[in-house]
Design an enzyme around this catalytic site. Structure first.
Site, PDB file in Angstrom:
ATOM      1  N   ARG A 107      57.518   8.990 -35.241  1.00 30.49           N
ATOM      2  CA  ARG A 107      58.130   9.276 -34.023  1.00 30.49           C
ATOM      3  C   ARG A 107      58.796  10.633 -34.486  1.00 30.49           C
ATOM      4  O   ARG A 107      59.365  11.051 -35.622  1.00 30.49           O
ATOM      5  CB  ARG A 107      59.377   8.215 -33.962  1.00 30.49           C
ATOM      6  CG  ARG A 107      60.403   8.532 -32.808  1.00 30.49           C
ATOM      7  CD  ARG A 107      61.052   7.393 -32.471  1.00 30.49           C
ATOM      8  NE  ARG A 107      62.312   7.137 -33.493  1.00 30.49           N
ATOM      9  CZ  ARG A 107      63.262   6.272 -33.490  1.00 30.49           C
ATOM     10  NH1 ARG A 107      63.219   5.509 -32.305  1.00 30.49           N
ATOM     11  NH2 ARG A 107      63.969   6.376 -34.373  1.00 30.49           N
ATOM     12  N   GLY A 110      61.020  10.433 -29.837  1.00 32.15           N
ATOM     13  CA  GLY A 110      61.001   8.993 -29.332  1.00 32.15           C
ATOM     14  C   GLY A 110      60.950   9.267 -27.636  1.00 32.15           C
ATOM     15  O   GLY A 110      61.205   8.318 -26.874  1.00 32.15           O
ATOM     16  N   SER A 117      55.626   5.072 -30.347  1.00 31.88           N
ATOM     17  CA  SER A 117      56.268   5.536 -31.457  1.00 31.88           C
ATOM     18  C   SER A 117      57.324   4.732 -32.357  1.00 31.88           C
ATOM     19  O   SER A 117      57.605   5.272 -33.238  1.00 31.88           O
ATOM     20  CB  SER A 117      56.735   7.060 -31.224  1.00 31.88           C
ATOM     21  OG  SER A 117      57.585   6.808 -30.527  1.00 31.88           O
ATOM     22  N   CYS A 173      61.418  19.769 -20.658  1.00 28.60           N
ATOM     23  CA  CYS A 173      62.558  18.882 -21.357  1.00 28.60           C
ATOM     24  C   CYS A 173      62.801  19.173 -22.639  1.00 28.60           C
ATOM     25  O   CYS A 173      61.933  19.203 -23.533  1.00 28.60           O
ATOM     26  CB  CYS A 173      62.195  17.234 -21.230  1.00 28.60           C
ATOM     27  SG  CYS A 173      63.278  16.294 -21.897  1.00 28.60           S
ATOM     28  N   GLY A 177      60.162  16.038 -28.748  1.00 28.18           N
ATOM     29  CA  GLY A 177      59.598  16.296 -29.742  1.00 28.18           C
ATOM     30  C   GLY A 177      58.506  17.037 -29.876  1.00 28.18           C
ATOM     31  O   GLY A 177      57.582  16.584 -29.027  1.00 28.18           O
ATOM     32  N   GLY A 179      56.055  16.992 -31.916  1.00 27.30           N
ATOM     33  CA  GLY A 179      54.879  16.320 -32.653  1.00 27.30           C
ATOM     34  C   GLY A 179      54.006  15.663 -31.551  1.00 27.30           C
ATOM     35  O   GLY A 179      52.855  15.845 -31.543  1.00 27.30           O
ATOM     36  N   HIS A 181      54.441  15.958 -28.246  1.00 26.13           N
ATOM     37  CA  HIS A 181      54.030  16.982 -27.142  1.00 26.13           C
ATOM     38  C   HIS A 181      52.913  17.663 -27.310  1.00 26.13           C
ATOM     39  O   HIS A 181      51.906  17.977 -26.548  1.00 26.13           O
ATOM     40  CB  HIS A 181      55.126  17.788 -26.893  1.00 26.13           C
ATOM     41  CG  HIS A 181      55.364  18.854 -25.575  1.00 26.13           C
ATOM     42  ND1 HIS A 181      55.333  18.000 -24.468  1.00 26.13           N
ATOM     43  CD2 HIS A 181      55.021  19.927 -25.540  1.00 26.13           C
ATOM     44  CE1 HIS A 181      55.244  19.050 -23.351  1.00 26.13           C
ATOM     45  NE2 HIS A 181      54.954  20.252 -24.296  1.00 26.13           N
ATOM     46  N   TYR A 474      51.819  11.157 -20.499  1.00 25.12           N
ATOM     47  CA  TYR A 474      52.314  10.236 -19.676  1.00 25.12           C
ATOM     48  C   TYR A 474      51.786   8.798 -19.684  1.00 25.12           C
ATOM     49  O   TYR A 474      51.262   8.329 -18.886  1.00 25.12           O
ATOM     50  CB  TYR A 474      52.152  10.902 -18.218  1.00 25.12           C
ATOM     51  CG  TYR A 474      52.655  12.033 -17.751  1.00 25.12           C
ATOM     52  CD1 TYR A 474      53.912  12.572 -18.527  1.00 25.12           C
ATOM     53  CD2 TYR A 474      52.119  12.968 -16.905  1.00 25.12           C
ATOM     54  CE1 TYR A 474      54.601  13.879 -18.305  1.00 25.12           C
ATOM     55  CE2 TYR A 474      52.913  14.108 -16.447  1.00 25.12           C
ATOM     56  CZ  TYR A 474      53.851  14.547 -17.140  1.00 25.12           C
ATOM     57  OH  TYR A 474      54.554  15.866 -17.042  1.00 25.12           O
TER      58      TYR A 474
END
Length: 531
Positions: A107, A110, A117, A173, A177, A179, A181, A474
């Site tokens: 994670r 999150g 995650s 956003c 995170g 990672g 993304h 998504y």
């Protein structure tokens, strides 16, 4: 006789629970001992290893649960949460998880839409990277190293701290995170100019299934290809990324103009479908559809569909108005609709903050939304017909909750090969749709998920086909899922894998088979191995 059978059943259940508890306790002892012994300084374990009986276990677990669908008490909780402060802690977690038969979930912040995650149906632990979020920006070489636990907001802040004339093409956003993304693709308001976040990754540091630290040079180009758009969680634990930062002008321009159906929104949306992907690559112009109160007395209902056209332009207002008056005059854009600002102020704007706010708000990791939600995605290669849009409006008005975010492609996205990295959605896509519905009470869950599925079913004739494509970031388990046992076949995973990765799926499976042949890194939608 019935009473005796019932008592026997209770006894068997009690024995099972006691047996499970004993097994669980045994695993906790074994893992804890293993973890400590794998550290150079064993006393560090108490600072980074959280067991279920630690006082801060629940607060750490819940701190990054963004979707309340996964706060349910009936959902299996991780036996451990590892909060590494050094890569050696990740190495120890992987080695000891393998020894103790625990799945690993990683994670960053999150935001996985299906909670993968931090949720599993089998015994597992979480490696929570929130302590690994250092960022080093090198303006002279136009690059930055960013650890996977950092958020997009933290990255934007650190770049702006060094220079207001550089940015990075990632999402809007701020609490997401990096990672997840980056490894899933990652798009934002300047991706038509510069491509995805994943297109701008030039190196990475990972820990593989054997606990070995690898960089781009030592991991090889196949694995480096796979973790850019293919989702890192299937292959390794990625703990740091080197990215190219990109130049942005001193002045950018934003606007948001809104029209209801009664004000001609449908005609504007039809035109948008034909022009948004053809606009200058410096223009990002998306459309958002939602249900709103009608303010028109002639309307047949007290509800209507509102379409918002929001834009970022990498330049000044005069040029933007001129370009749109030429290519999209129907929008009626005027200078007074627009606001000039710096690029970092536009980050605040699209994140939902005031442009007058201190940039420090980008460092706040707490989410602005707390509730239940479900999302889906689609890609379109041709416009939805007028008839199709009319049917869409009817469904939105009947269901009221869903929001559609339409993101135009084209520009740089059409110039990059769909096999350049694992993310495949390139030339030929005119826009993507994110369907999003949210609610406040758990007992409304089934209703909202059903309405989302109805909307998704309705859109089938109008979206991409063979496969009906979807965006990995998504995440949508309705598309299909793997077996918990970790032995899903290529054919099983192909059902959902082709939607996310198209022709890149088979290469991802080859990479997975080479780097993790025993399928240690797995979840409900991880890349499978060839038999």
């Amino acid at each position: 006789m019935a009473a005796a059978n019932f008592e026997l059943l209770l006894l068997l259940c009690s024995l099972f629970i006691l047996g499970f508890s004993a097994t669980s306790y045994s695993t906790q002892v074994s893992f804890s001992q293993c973890f400590s012994s794998n550290l150079q300084h064993p006393n560090e374990a108490s600072n980074v290893l959280l067991t279920t009986n630690r006082s801060n276990y629940s607060s750490v677990l819940q701190s990054s649960i963004r979707n309340h669908r996964f706060l349910n008490n009936s959902i299996l909780k991780p036996q451990f949460i590892i909060t590494p402060r050094h890569v050696s802690h990740i190495q120890a977690a992987i080695r000891c998880s393998k020894q103790n038969g625990l799945q690993v979930r990683v994670r960053s912040a999150g935001h996985d839409y299906e909670g993968l995650s931090y949720v599993a149906d089998v015994p597992f632990l979480i490696i929570d990277l929130f302590n690994l979020r250092s960022i080093s920006v090198d303006i002279e070489n136009e690059s930055a190293w960013v650890e996977s636990g950092a958020t997009l907001g933290e990255l934007y802040y650190k770049i702006a701290e060094k220079s207001k004339l550089y940015g990075f093409p990632a999402g809007s956003c701020s609490t997401v995170g990096v990672g997840g993304h980056f490894s899933g693709g990652g798009f934002g308001t300047i991706f038509r100019k510069y491509g995805l976040a994943a297109d701008n990754i030039v190196d990475a540091k990972v820990v593989d299934v054997n606990g070995k630290i690898l960089t781009r040079k030592s991991m090889g180009e196949d694995l480096f290809w796979a973790i850019r758009g293919g989702g890192g969680a299937s292959f390794v634990v990625i703990f740091s990324w080197k990215v190219k930062i990109v130049p942005v002008p001193q002045t950018v321009t934003v606007f948001n103009v809104r029209y209801t159906l009664e004000q001609g929104a449908s005609k504007l949306l039809q035109k948008w479908q034909n022009v948004a992907h053809e606009l200058d690559e410096d223009i990002f112009l998306h459309a958002v559809l939602e249900v709103a109160d009608s303010t028109t007395s002639s309307a047949s209902s007290n509800k209507t569909v509102l379409v918002s056209f929001g834009s970022l332009y990498l330049g000044g207002v005069e040029k933007l108005v001129s370009l749109l008056q030429e290519s999209f005059p129907e929008l009626g854009l005027m200078r007074e609709n627009c606001t000039e600002m710096t690029w970092i102020q536009s980050v605040l704007y699209f994140a939902g903050f005031s442009t007058k706010d201190s940039l420090n708000v980008l460092l706040d990791r707490s989410t602005q939304y707390k509730g239940f939600f479900k999302a889906k995605s689609d890609y379109l290669t041709k416009p939805v017909s007028e008839t199709g849009l009319e049917g869409l409006y009817r469904i939105l008005l009947e269901e009221e909750a869903p929001v559609l975010i339409l993101t135009p492609y084209g520009g740089r996205m059409s110039e990059i090969s769909d096999s350049e990295i694992a993310f495949p959605h390139r030339k030929g896509n005119i826009y993507a749709i994110q369907y999003l519905t949210n609610w406040d009470e758990e007992d409304e869950t089934e209703k909202h998920i059903s309405s989302m599925r109805r909307l998704y079913k309705y859109m089938k004739p109008y979206v991409s086909k063979a496969p009906r494509a979807a965006y990995l970031n998504y995440r949508d388990l309705d598309l299909g899922r793997n077996n918990n046992a970790g032995n899903s076949s290529y054919a099983q995973a192909h059902v959902w894998g082709l939607k996310y990765f198209k022709n890149n799926f088979k290469r991802l499976v080859r990479v997975k088979t080479a780097v993790d042949p025993d399928n240690f890194f797995r979840n409900e939608q991880s890349i499978p191995v060839f038999p």
